[in-house]
Write a protein that holds these residues in place. Structure first.
Motif, PDB file in Angstrom:
ATOM      1  N   GLY A 107       0.804  -1.220   0.000  1.00 46.65           N
ATOM      2  CA  GLY A 107       0.000   0.000   0.000  1.00 46.65           C
ATOM      3  C   GLY A 107       0.833   1.264   0.000  1.00 46.65           C
ATOM      4  N   GLY A 108       2.043   1.170   0.525  1.00 48.15           N
ATOM      5  CA  GLY A 108       2.919   2.332   0.556  1.00 48.15           C
ATOM      6  C   GLY A 108       3.836   2.438  -0.633  1.00 48.15           C
ATOM      7  N   SER A 109       3.671   1.532  -1.608  1.00 48.14           N
ATOM      8  CA  SER A 109       4.580   1.565  -2.760  1.00 48.14           C
ATOM      9  C   SER A 109       3.820   1.495  -4.074  1.00 48.14           C
ATOM     10  N   VAL A 110       3.523   0.293  -4.543  1.00 48.70           N
ATOM     11  CA  VAL A 110       3.086   0.134  -5.932  1.00 48.70           C
ATOM     12  C   VAL A 110       1.612   0.420  -6.185  1.00 48.70           C
ATOM     13  N   VAL A 111       0.770   0.435  -5.140  1.00 49.45           N
ATOM     14  CA  VAL A 111      -0.664   0.611  -5.363  1.00 49.45           C
ATOM     15  C   VAL A 111      -0.970   1.922  -6.075  1.00 49.45           C
ATOM     16  N   SER A 112      -0.228   2.955  -5.795  1.00 51.44           N
ATOM     17  CA  SER A 112      -0.404   4.238  -6.488  1.00 51.44           C
ATOM     18  C   SER A 112       0.528   4.352  -7.687  1.00 51.44           C
ATOM     19  N   THR A 113       0.919   3.192  -8.241  1.00 55.84           N
ATOM     20  CA  THR A 113       1.910   3.118  -9.325  1.00 55.84           C
ATOM     21  C   THR A 113       3.219   3.780  -8.895  1.00 55.84           C
ATOM     22  N   SER A 114       3.397   3.898  -7.573  1.00 54.12           N
ATOM     23  CA  SER A 114       4.581   4.533  -6.968  1.00 54.12           C
ATOM     24  C   SER A 114       4.788   5.960  -7.444  1.00 54.12           C
ATOM     25  N   GLN A 115       3.736   6.592  -7.923  1.00 55.58           N
ATOM     26  CA  GLN A 115       3.833   7.970  -8.404  1.00 55.58           C
ATOM     27  C   GLN A 115       3.358   8.934  -7.327  1.00 55.58           C
ATOM     28  N   GLY A 139      -5.375  -1.290 -14.552  1.00 48.97           N
ATOM     29  CA  GLY A 139      -6.461  -0.971 -15.460  1.00 48.97           C
ATOM     30  C   GLY A 139      -6.848   0.489 -15.392  1.00 48.97           C
ATOM     31  N   GLN A 140      -7.844   0.841 -16.162  1.00 45.76           N
ATOM     32  CA  GLN A 140      -8.335   2.206 -16.178  1.00 45.76           C
ATOM     33  C   GLN A 140      -8.770   2.599 -14.774  1.00 45.76           C
ATOM     34  N   ALA A 141      -8.326   3.776 -14.337  1.00 46.16           N
ATOM     35  CA  ALA A 141      -8.481   4.155 -12.932  1.00 46.16           C
ATOM     36  C   ALA A 141      -9.932   4.251 -12.483  1.00 46.16           C
ATOM     37  N   LEU A 142     -10.858   4.489 -13.392  1.00 43.11           N
ATOM     38  CA  LEU A 142     -12.268   4.640 -13.029  1.00 43.11           C
ATOM     39  C   LEU A 142     -13.003   3.303 -12.949  1.00 43.11           C
ATOM     40  N   GLU A 143     -12.350   2.218 -13.334  1.00 38.81           N
ATOM     41  CA  GLU A 143     -12.980   0.904 -13.266  1.00 38.81           C
ATOM     42  C   GLU A 143     -12.856   0.331 -11.861  1.00 38.81           C
ATOM     43  N   GLU A 144     -13.938  -0.214 -11.338  1.00 40.60           N
ATOM     44  CA  GLU A 144     -13.951  -0.743  -9.982  1.00 40.60           C
ATOM     45  C   GLU A 144     -13.004  -1.929  -9.807  1.00 40.60           C
ATOM     46  N   THR A 145     -12.711  -2.623 -10.885  1.00 39.13           N
ATOM     47  CA  THR A 145     -11.848  -3.804 -10.797  1.00 39.13           C
ATOM     48  C   THR A 145     -10.362  -3.450 -10.824  1.00 39.13           C
ATOM     49  N   SER A 146     -10.032  -2.198 -11.023  1.00 38.39           N
ATOM     50  CA  SER A 146      -8.621  -1.786 -11.119  1.00 38.39           C
ATOM     51  C   SER A 146      -8.037  -1.518  -9.739  1.00 38.39           C
ATOM     52  N   ASP A 147      -6.844  -2.068  -9.503  1.00 39.54           N
ATOM     53  CA  ASP A 147      -6.112  -1.806  -8.259  1.00 39.54           C
ATOM     54  C   ASP A 147      -5.097  -0.688  -8.436  1.00 39.54           C
ATOM     55  N   LEU A 148      -4.589  -0.518  -9.638  1.00 42.35           N
ATOM     56  CA  LEU A 148      -3.662   0.568  -9.923  1.00 42.35           C
ATOM     57  C   LEU A 148      -3.837   0.999 -11.368  1.00 42.35           C
ATOM     58  N   GLY A 149      -3.592   2.269 -11.604  1.00 45.78           N
ATOM     59  CA  GLY A 149      -3.783   2.836 -12.928  1.00 45.78           C
ATOM     60  C   GLY A 149      -2.525   2.801 -13.768  1.00 45.78           C
ATOM     61  N   GLN A 169       5.528  -4.446 -19.461  1.00 43.38           N
ATOM     62  CA  GLN A 169       4.490  -3.544 -19.937  1.00 43.38           C
ATOM     63  C   GLN A 169       3.276  -4.365 -20.356  1.00 43.38           C
ATOM     64  N   LEU A 170       2.087  -3.864 -20.011  1.00 43.79           N
ATOM     65  CA  LEU A 170       0.856  -4.583 -20.286  1.00 43.79           C
ATOM     66  C   LEU A 170       0.092  -3.923 -21.421  1.00 43.79           C
ATOM     67  N   GLU A 171      -0.463  -4.739 -22.284  1.00 45.94           N
ATOM     68  CA  GLU A 171      -1.322  -4.248 -23.358  1.00 45.94           C
ATOM     69  C   GLU A 171      -2.766  -4.523 -22.960  1.00 45.94           C
ATOM     70  N   LEU A 172      -3.485  -3.495 -22.598  1.00 46.48           N
ATOM     71  CA  LEU A 172      -4.868  -3.638 -22.154  1.00 46.48           C
ATOM     72  C   LEU A 172      -5.816  -2.996 -23.148  1.00 46.48           C
ATOM     73  N   ALA A 173      -7.105  -3.290 -22.995  1.00 47.87           N
ATOM     74  CA  ALA A 173      -8.106  -2.764 -23.925  1.00 47.87           C
ATOM     75  C   ALA A 173      -8.175  -1.252 -23.864  1.00 47.87           C
ATOM     76  N   HIS A 174      -8.036  -0.698 -22.666  1.00 44.06           N
ATOM     77  CA  HIS A 174      -8.109   0.748 -22.513  1.00 44.06           C
ATOM     78  C   HIS A 174      -6.742   1.366 -22.793  1.00 44.06           C
ATOM     79  N   LYS A 175      -6.713   2.435 -23.549  1.00 42.01           N
ATOM     80  CA  LYS A 175      -5.457   3.088 -23.919  1.00 42.01           C
ATOM     81  C   LYS A 175      -4.733   3.607 -22.681  1.00 42.01           C
ATOM     82  N   GLY A 176      -3.427   3.408 -22.631  1.00 37.58           N
ATOM     83  CA  GLY A 176      -2.631   3.891 -21.513  1.00 37.58           C
ATOM     84  C   GLY A 176      -1.335   3.115 -21.383  1.00 37.58           C
ATOM     85  N   HIS A 177      -0.454   3.605 -20.537  1.00 38.93           N
ATOM     86  CA  HIS A 177       0.851   2.978 -20.336  1.00 38.93           C
ATOM     87  C   HIS A 177       0.791   2.166 -19.034  1.00 38.93           C
ATOM     88  N   TYR A 178       0.423   0.897 -19.174  1.00 38.69           N
ATOM     89  CA  TYR A 178       0.210   0.045 -18.014  1.00 38.69           C
ATOM     90  C   TYR A 178       1.410  -0.866 -17.785  1.00 38.69           C
TER      91      TYR A 178
END
Length: 239
Positions: free
Chosen positions: A23-31, A63-73, A104-113
């Protein structure tokens, strides 16, 4: 600068320690500026902690940050993704073990995952632990005991936040007083404490904790003594 650390002692509650570490590291993409880059564990809990952190990290869903199933954006942009990938490779070349993630992950929603990475077999001299990544990469170091863990935690050019996981009030108080970081958390994640109030850091951070001088060549005056509010210093689970 995201370059915090969390010390985990043998007597820590393992479940809470994993929660604090992840929770103190990767959950916020460490940003986040107070994210923990280094988790420093004593021998009696190191192996269990590393295994549990790896399992926890593998279960996180990017996943996309607004999706309930996403743990990190997503990572903020393509350049940051390149930086993250570079340091993953540096860690591997230096002899560290990538326990999970890093790709790096290739997901349906555009972004750098990016799959969050846990790095084992790490030492404090490795480049990926001396420089800022600002991405979802957390390394686990083994300390010989409490004093060694404290020394490793303070062996950093950047010192904005730190934490300790322990049931011992004696160790928590000692760490609070001897840590060179600006904020100290007890049995809580280092990230997520960004109150809109004066904060502080040590070494090459912008602000210092009173007894620190500004970096060489800085135009900043010496900092006045800083006393954090209780929320920066107090956690739970002490005895």
């Amino acid at each position: 600068m995201a370059y915090g650390n969390t010390v985990v002692l043998d007597d820590a509650d393992l479940e809470n320690a994993v929660s604090c570490a992840i929770g103190g590291s990767v959950v916020s993409t460490s940003q986040r500026c107070t994210s923990s880059t280094r988790i420093i564990a004593t021998p009696g809990i190191h192996d269990q902690l590393l295994e549990a952190m790896t399992a926890s990290c593998r279960a996180l869903r990017a996943g996309q940050a607004l999706e309930e199933t996403s743990d990190l954006g997503p990572v903020v942009d393509a350049h940051q993704m390149e930086v993250n990938q570079k340091y993953i490779e540096i860690a591997r070349q230096e002899g560290a073990e990538i326990m999970c993630g890093g790709e790096q992950l290739e997901l349906a929603h555009k972004g750098h995952y990016m799959a969050p990475a846990v790095v084992g077999q790490a030492s404090n001299s490795m480049r990926h632990l001396r420089e800022e990544i600002f991405g979802p990469v957390v390394s686990v170091l083994k300390a010989e005991g409490y004093d060694h863990a404290l020394a490793l935690a303070n062996d950093s050019d950047l010192a904005l936040s730190s934490g300790i996981c322990s049931k011992s009030l004696r160790y928590a108080e000692d760490f609070k007083n001897r840590s060179e970081s600006g904020m100290v958390m007890v049995n809580l994640p280092t990230a997520g404490v960004d109150y809109h109030a004066p904060s502080a850091g040590g070494n090459l951070q912008v602000f210092t904790r009173g007894n620190k001088e500004p970096p060489h060549g800085s135009s900043l005056p010496p900092a006045r003594p800083f006393t954090p509010c209780p929320f920066h210093r107090l956690g739970s689970g002490l005895r």
